[in-house]
Design an enzyme around this catalytic site. Structure first.
Site, mmCIF file in Angstrom:
data_model
loop_
_atom_site.group_PDB
_atom_site.id
_atom_site.type_symbol
_atom_site.label_atom_id
_atom_site.label_comp_id
_atom_site.label_asym_id
_atom_site.label_seq_id
_atom_site.Cartn_x
_atom_site.Cartn_y
_atom_site.Cartn_z
ATOM 1 C CE LYS A 93 -3.853 2.173 0.143
ATOM 2 N NZ LYS A 93 -3.325 2.860 -1.073
ATOM 3 C CD GLN A 114 3.264 4.801 2.126
ATOM 4 O OE1 GLN A 114 3.785 5.653 1.427
ATOM 5 N NE2 GLN A 114 2.165 5.031 2.825
ATOM 6 C CE LYS A 129 4.810 7.299 -2.067
ATOM 7 N NZ LYS A 129 4.152 7.755 -0.825
ATOM 8 C CG ASP A 169 3.411 10.859 -2.877
ATOM 9 O OD1 ASP A 169 3.292 10.506 -1.703
ATOM 10 O OD2 ASP A 169 4.367 11.575 -3.262
HETATM 11 N N1 GLU Z 1 1.140 9.029 -0.655
HETATM 12 C C1 GLU Z 1 0.578 8.999 0.673
HETATM 13 C C2 GLU Z 1 1.664 8.693 1.682
HETATM 14 O O1 GLU Z 1 2.781 9.111 1.503
HETATM 15 C C3 GLU Z 1 -0.655 8.117 0.775
HETATM 16 C C4 GLU Z 1 -0.478 6.692 0.398
HETATM 17 C C5 GLU Z 1 -1.765 5.887 0.349
HETATM 18 O O2 GLU Z 1 -2.820 6.415 0.687
HETATM 19 O O3 GLU Z 1 -1.669 4.721 -0.026
HETATM 20 O O4 GLU Z 1 1.459 8.101 2.703
#
Ligand code: GLU
Length: 451
Positions: A93, A114, A129, A169
């Site tokens: 995710k 992440q 990512k 993002d």
């Molecule tokens: N890009 C966001 C982060 O850096 C959200 C990622 C998501 O919702 O999967 O956490």
């Protein structure tokens, strides 16, 4: 490497050797390793089972060509990435970033962060990512759509609601998610709502998802301020950036009585002592996609615009700083200026916005510091709530969703604080976040065997 436990030094050296030329990834790994000395002393089996080495090595890295045709009929080529970092806790995710600076090292640093961020939410999501070096700036709507479709034409085979669930993002918002979801649906001939998050409410999105990262950072920073018996009321706040994260940070800070006096984009920053006019900012940045100087022009002589090469938004004196633009945007020098001007708290809305030197300066000065992997986890946490709603074919109200978000942020805050206490470093949210995130992932991996 002086702050790294000597048992971990060879592991870090190997990460650097194996991932040559990826400074942001090295920076993210180094920062976590600095926190792990006490962890390996307490859990020697983490070393015996090579859990740190395994966590630093992505499970899978996908790099692909994205051909598309621009409005003049010219064929363009970009590079696409998806790094499926760790699936010990759930499907991969994490967002997709469209920005010319995107390369494998950037995607790996974001994916690595992440993994721990998602673990801290307490929800069942692994970490990944992706993105592309595509520059959305100045592109027509048709070009954006064709690019998104071409990206998904390759990416779709690697995704699935039980496998890998991207979101937005930098450079990827509701419009791009819509085009990618449409192409995924067409290629798979199935309506798999939970394969992407950040969707519009009309077709399976969650209420409060757009607001979640900015709101979440504000809740986290409020919880830090409460440990010093204070809150946002009457505080001068600087929020860098003016994208989705910054805008909803400004909104929430204002609702808590804080006065946001400056924000920025890559061209410069504006100072509005009357408090940023959120409506106007959204009109300019979100709806019209214009530069921030337009805000100053529309507000007239009361508002200053300073070009990026003549100064930094961190020169504006404030009590609370919320960097919400991009990685390494707040340097050691900026941190010294903030400290000199009396800053009491810094909450990272972006991913890794403070340089290692900036973090050192802020921590040494006793400034409350909320690292991004904890403070900005509200976005991905609400993505997990979107997945829950999709799985149960349900939809929640804004209030229900925001209440869950607020609870999650409070529990992340408390977990970081308690972990810091347990490891003898009260108030050290960096240590707390790194250790709490790492231990959850490492313990799950141990139970799953050598995979
Ligand atoms: N890009 C966001 C982060 O850096 C959200 C990622 C998501 O919702 O999967 O956490």
């Amino acid at each position: 490497m002086t702050n790294i436990d000597e048992k971990l030094q060879p592991i870090l050296a190997e990460v650097i050797r194996r991932n040559a030329g990826e400074p942001e990834f090295h920076q993210a790994v180094l920062e976590v390793m600095e926190s792990l000395g006490h962890v390996v002393a307490k859990h020697p089996d983490f070393l015996e089972l090579a859990l740190i080495e395994r966590i630093c090595e992505p499970e899978r890295q996908i790099i692909f060509r994205i051909p598309w045709v621009d409005d003049s009929g010219q064929v363009q080529i970009n590079r696409g990435f998806r790094v499926q970092f760790n699936s010990a806790l759930g499907p991969y995710k994490g967002g997709l970033r469209f920005h010319p600076s995107v390369n494998l090292g950037i995607v790996k640093f974001l994916g690595f962060e992440q993994v721990f961020k998602n673990a801290l939410t307490g929800l069942p999501i692994g970490g990944g990512k992706g993105g592309s070096d595509f520059d959305p700036k100045g592109k027509s709507d048709g070009e954006i759509m064709r690019f998104c479709q071409s990206m998904m034409t390759e990416l779709h085979r690697h995704l699935g609601e039980q496998t890998d669930v991207p979101a937005g993002d930098i450079g990827v918002g509701g419009r791009e998610i819509g085009y990618m979801f449409g192409q995924y649906k067409r290629l798979n001939n199935r309506y798999e709502a939970g394969v992407l998050t950040g969707k519009a409410i009309a077709y399976g999105g969650s209420r409060a998802r757009t607001e979640a990262t900015g709101f979440g950072n504000t809740y986290f920073t409020k919880a830090m301020l409460e440990t010093r018996d204070t809150d946002f009321d009457g505080k001068r706040v600087v929020v860098s950036g003016s994208g989705n994260v910054a805008i909803h940070t400004i909104e929430k800070v204002q609702s808590f009585g804080g006065k946001v006096i400056a924000c920025s984009d890559s061209s410069g920053y504006v100072v509005d002592e009357a408090g940023i006019d959120l409506e106007l900012l959204q009109e300019i940045k979100t709806r019209r996609r214009e530069r921030i100087s337009e805000y100053a022009r529309r507000r007239g002589s009361d508002v200053d615009f300073v070009k990026a090469d003549s100064g930094s938004v961190w020169d504006v004196p404030c009590d609370v700083a919320m960097p919400s633009a991009t990685q390494n945007e707040l340097s050691g020098k900026n941190a010294r200026t903030l400290v000199k001007n009396g800053v009491i708290a810094v909450g990272e809305g972006a991913n890794m916005p403070c340089t290692p030197e900036a973090i050192r300066v802020l921590r040494e000065a006793g400034v409350l510091f909320g690292p991004g992997k904890a403070a900005n986890a509200g976005g991905v946490a609400t993505s997990a709530l979107e997945m829950q709603q999709n799985a149960s074919r349900d939809r929640w109200t804004f209030e229900q969703t925001e209440t869950r978000l607020a609870q999650i942020m409070k529990s992340i805050h408390d977990r970081c604080a308690e972990t810091a206490d347990e490891y003898g470093a009260p108030g050290d949210y960096v240590l707390g976040a790194n250790i709490a995130g790492f231990v959850r992932v490492a313990e799950s991996m141990r139970m799953l065997g050598v995979i």
